[in-house]
Design an enzyme around this catalytic site. Sequence first.
Site, PDB file in Angstrom:
ATOM      1  N   HIS A   1       0.905 -71.079  -0.730  1.00  8.34           N
ATOM      2  CA  HIS A   1       1.619 -69.908  -0.235  1.00  8.34           C
ATOM      3  C   HIS A   1       3.121 -69.986  -0.483  1.00  8.34           C
ATOM      4  O   HIS A   1       3.906 -69.342   0.217  1.00  8.34           O
ATOM      5  CB  HIS A   1       1.358 -69.669   1.260  1.00  8.34           C
ATOM      6  CG  HIS A   1      -0.095 -69.660   1.615  1.00  8.34           C
ATOM      7  ND1 HIS A   1      -0.954 -68.673   1.184  1.00  8.34           N
ATOM      8  CD2 HIS A   1      -0.854 -70.543   2.322  1.00  8.34           C
ATOM      9  CE1 HIS A   1      -2.177 -68.941   1.635  1.00  8.34           C
ATOM     10  NE2 HIS A   1      -2.144 -70.070   2.313  1.00  8.34           N
TER      11      HIS A   1
ATOM     12  N   LYS B   1      17.484 -59.972  12.031  1.00  2.87           N
ATOM     13  CA  LYS B   1      16.586 -61.048  11.615  1.00  2.87           C
ATOM     14  C   LYS B   1      16.562 -61.198  10.103  1.00  2.87           C
ATOM     15  O   LYS B   1      15.720 -61.919   9.561  1.00  2.87           O
ATOM     16  CB  LYS B   1      15.174 -60.772  12.139  1.00  2.87           C
ATOM     17  CG  LYS B   1      15.084 -60.644  13.664  1.00  2.87           C
ATOM     18  CD  LYS B   1      13.651 -60.305  14.076  1.00  2.87           C
ATOM     19  CE  LYS B   1      13.579 -59.864  15.528  1.00  2.87           C
ATOM     20  NZ  LYS B   1      12.247 -59.353  15.857  1.00  2.87           N
TER      21      LYS B   1
ATOM     22  N   ARG C   1       2.655 -55.040  22.419  1.00  3.74           N
ATOM     23  CA  ARG C   1       3.113 -56.407  22.638  1.00  3.74           C
ATOM     24  C   ARG C   1       2.771 -56.852  24.040  1.00  3.74           C
ATOM     25  O   ARG C   1       2.511 -56.040  24.914  1.00  3.74           O
ATOM     26  CB  ARG C   1       4.645 -56.478  22.438  1.00  3.74           C
ATOM     27  CG  ARG C   1       5.112 -55.858  21.158  1.00  3.74           C
ATOM     28  CD  ARG C   1       4.447 -56.473  19.941  1.00  3.74           C
ATOM     29  NE  ARG C   1       4.876 -57.849  19.734  1.00  3.74           N
ATOM     30  CZ  ARG C   1       5.923 -58.188  18.989  1.00  3.74           C
ATOM     31  NH1 ARG C   1       6.652 -57.280  18.401  1.00  3.74           N
ATOM     32  NH2 ARG C   1       6.218 -59.464  18.831  1.00  3.74           N
TER      33      ARG C   1
ATOM     34  N   ARG D   1       1.132 -65.356   5.566  1.00  2.39           N
ATOM     35  CA  ARG D   1       0.558 -64.027   5.795  1.00  2.39           C
ATOM     36  C   ARG D   1       1.195 -62.942   4.924  1.00  2.39           C
ATOM     37  O   ARG D   1       0.701 -61.822   4.861  1.00  2.39           O
ATOM     38  CB  ARG D   1       0.646 -63.677   7.275  1.00  2.39           C
ATOM     39  CG  ARG D   1      -0.231 -64.639   8.079  1.00  2.39           C
ATOM     40  CD  ARG D   1      -0.361 -64.256   9.518  1.00  2.39           C
ATOM     41  NE  ARG D   1      -0.999 -62.962   9.696  1.00  2.39           N
ATOM     42  CZ  ARG D   1      -1.127 -62.365  10.874  1.00  2.39           C
ATOM     43  NH1 ARG D   1      -0.647 -62.935  11.944  1.00  2.39           N
ATOM     44  NH2 ARG D   1      -1.717 -61.202  10.969  1.00  2.39           N
TER      45      ARG D   1
ATOM     46  N   PRO E   1       9.966 -65.305  13.892  1.00  2.00           N
ATOM     47  CA  PRO E   1      11.323 -65.811  14.159  1.00  2.00           C
ATOM     48  C   PRO E   1      12.220 -64.690  14.698  1.00  2.00           C
ATOM     49  O   PRO E   1      12.177 -63.572  14.194  1.00  2.00           O
ATOM     50  CB  PRO E   1      11.821 -66.271  12.786  1.00  2.00           C
ATOM     51  CG  PRO E   1      10.635 -66.307  11.902  1.00  2.00           C
ATOM     52  CD  PRO E   1       9.613 -65.388  12.485  1.00  2.00           C
ATOM     53  N   GLU E   2      12.980 -64.999  15.741  1.00  2.00           N
ATOM     54  CA  GLU E   2      13.928 -64.038  16.306  1.00  2.00           C
ATOM     55  C   GLU E   2      15.339 -64.563  16.022  1.00  2.00           C
ATOM     56  O   GLU E   2      15.502 -65.506  15.264  1.00  2.00           O
ATOM     57  CB  GLU E   2      13.655 -63.870  17.813  1.00  2.00           C
ATOM     58  CG  GLU E   2      12.228 -63.392  18.089  1.00  2.00           C
ATOM     59  CD  GLU E   2      11.911 -63.242  19.574  1.00  2.00           C
ATOM     60  OE1 GLU E   2      12.828 -62.960  20.362  1.00  2.00           O
ATOM     61  OE2 GLU E   2      10.732 -63.421  19.936  1.00  2.00           O
TER      62      GLU E   2
END
Length: 271
Positions: free
Chosen positions: A91, A57, A259, A109, A2-3
């Site tokens: 999770h 963020k 990236r 994760r 997420p940005e």
Amino acid sequence: MPELPEVETIVRDLRDKIAGQTITSVDLIRPSIWRSGPPRKKSLINTVINAVIRKGKNILIPLSNNFTLIFHLKMTGRLTVESKDAPIPKHTHLIFNFGDRQLRFNDVRRFGYADLAPSDKLAEIEYLKKIGPDPFELSRAMFIDLIRSKNRMIKPLLMDQSIIAGIGNIYSDEALFLAGIHPRRISSRIKIDKLEKLYNSTLRVLQNSIKSRGTSVSDYVDASGQKGTFQNSLRVYGREGEPCKKCRRKIKRETIGSRSAHFCPGRQRLN
Ligand SMILES: [Zn+2]
């Protein structure tokens, strides 16, 4: 990951859903999700959510007891508000109860984290301290000065959270495409008129994505568990080999650092 637009969407949702509410109980399912160790439940129960704020963020939630909850979603983190009767997915590491509703922190994760810190000591927290200004706080002149004062490739520079906060892989690709700047261009050598375009395109792409409730290309969902729709408006990100929407040349993908950069070789030239 997420940005800015995705985190901003979640922050606005949480403001609607839990601001002013009292935490009635807490389930600390996975203690290791707490960056500085799990807090005592006593320091959370019966406190009121005073506000929900975005810093880069990070999601900051000041409580009525002068402590602030901090979340970072990293790759796959989710913060959702659901009925306490809704099935709890795998999770889910942390649950805050607000009567019959719950704020849940889920992270497949587990790169994301929760933290709790005294509200008057936030300015001393290392990982918050090094976050650069929000793009929406920068004037055009400030933005241009910031970029030209560095001697780095523009794409990794835009993504450096200590320089400008909130921009990651998706929105750096999209903003550079709209401004017609190759992702490997050296920041100090980009002409002012191009940087003016980049300032405008950066703000525009972030604002448009917020309006579309973010980009869901992998795990991101809003605080109601719904996907955003900006993935339908992406011009280069994730479109390797597909025709450019402006000139029909094939979108290229190249690795820059660790990236990948997506760009149009027709509109975005290195020289
Ligand atoms: Zn093109």
